[in-house]
Design an enzyme around this catalytic site. Structure first.
Site, mmCIF file in Angstrom:
data_model
loop_
_atom_site.group_PDB
_atom_site.id
_atom_site.type_symbol
_atom_site.label_atom_id
_atom_site.label_comp_id
_atom_site.label_asym_id
_atom_site.label_seq_id
_atom_site.Cartn_x
_atom_site.Cartn_y
_atom_site.Cartn_z
ATOM 1 N N ALA A 7 0.843 -1.196 0.000
ATOM 2 C CA ALA A 7 0.000 0.000 0.000
ATOM 3 C C ALA A 7 0.879 1.247 0.000
ATOM 4 C CB ALA A 7 -0.924 -0.001 1.214
ATOM 5 N N ASP A 110 8.253 0.128 2.663
ATOM 6 C CA ASP A 110 8.651 -0.146 1.285
ATOM 7 C C ASP A 110 10.166 -0.089 1.122
ATOM 8 O OD1 ASP A 110 8.589 2.601 1.808
ATOM 9 O OD2 ASP A 110 7.939 3.146 -0.211
ATOM 10 N N THR A 133 5.825 7.812 -5.482
ATOM 11 C CA THR A 133 5.329 9.152 -5.179
ATOM 12 C C THR A 133 6.493 10.048 -4.780
ATOM 13 O OG1 THR A 133 3.259 8.161 -4.424
ATOM 14 C CG2 THR A 133 3.672 10.449 -3.804
#
EC number: 2.7.1.33
Length: 273
Positions: A7, A110, A133
């Site tokens: 996510a 991550d 991002t």
């Protein structure tokens, strides 16, 4: 089978691994208010399309940098797949390597997952560049320890910032320009973004290598990794599955959490445990 859930700030990626290979990967836009039932309706339809029964899932591992999304993802695993998910984060699972930063619990899941999988497949010392991002550079030592890294604005964030802050600059797509000098506004912007980030990559890799005193291998991941790998020789490998593979390796290293089917009270809706 393992259900791996990555996510991120932009997308949530779901993938199924059968012990030998990835059987499917699907992504949906990240929304903190999305419920477990909404995830389930969408995901189970995709399972059916690929001939995967929900009952085949025996493990679930979640890595997220969006704490508000964790509640619904955890409920998805519990209520629709009858398993307690393993949550990837420093301090609560066994990573198999040292995290050599001042505040290990603040490192994004991550980044640790990328480091775990990169060292497993390519061996350190190395740098993992993730075009997400944010554009992150994570440094892994020779023995696999997480050394630290760099966080820069993501490419799409930079494009959006240019468009929003300058009244006459349009929103553009990212691509590799044929020349550095643009002869119109859009080509000039595309050159600034593309070659500017190539310069960022090459400059930071050179400085990290100088600081570490060794020639670290460079692994790139994220949707834009192949595009930028075309523009520089410092990126040696691109690996689109590195974060998911980190979840797979973490699940294999840690015992599956004990599942107890209970109904969580609404007061825990924003839990981050």
């Amino acid at each position: 089978m393992l259900l791996a859930i990555d996510a991120g700030n932009t997308n949530v990626v779901f993938a199924v691994h059968d012990g030998t290979e990835w059987r499917g990967r699907w992504r949906i836009a990240t929304r903190a208010d999305r419920t477990s039932d909404e995830y389930a309706v969408w995901l189970l339809a995709l399972f059916g399309h690929h001939g995967l029964p929900a009952s085949a899932i025996t493990q679930c591992a979640i890595g997220t940098v969006v704490p508000a999304a964790l509640y619904s993802l955890r409920r998805l695993a519990r209520e629709w797949f009858n398993c307690e998910p393993l949550i990837a984060r420093a301090g609560s699972v066994e990573w198999g390597f040292d995290i050599l930063v001042d505040r290990p619990k603040e490192v994004g899941a991550d980044r640790l997952l990328n480091s775990l999988a990169a060292h497993h497949h390519y061996r350190g010392p190395l740098i993992v560049i993730d075009f997400g991002t944010a554009t992150t550079f994570d440094v892994v030592g020779e023995g696999g320890a997480y050394v630290g890294g760099v966080i820069a604005p993501g490419i799409n964030l930079s494009i959006e910032a240019l468009h929003r802050a300058a009244a006459r600059l349009p929103r553009i797509g990212i691509g590799r320009p044929q020349s550095v000098i643009g002869r119109d506004t859009v080509p000039a912007m595309q050159s600034g973004i593309y070659w500017g980030y190539v310069g960022l990559i090459e400059g930071l890799v050179a400085r990290i290598r100088a600081e570490q005193g060794s020639t670290l291998k460079v692994i790139a991941t994220g949707g834009l990794a192949p595009l930028f790998a075309e523009g520089t020789t410092v990126i040696q490998h691109t690996d689109p599955d590195i974060t998911l593979d980190g979840l797979r390796l973490l699940a294999a290293r840690n015992p599956a959490p004990i599942f107890r089917k209970t109904t969580l009270p609404d007061s825990l809706k924003n839990e981050n445990e």
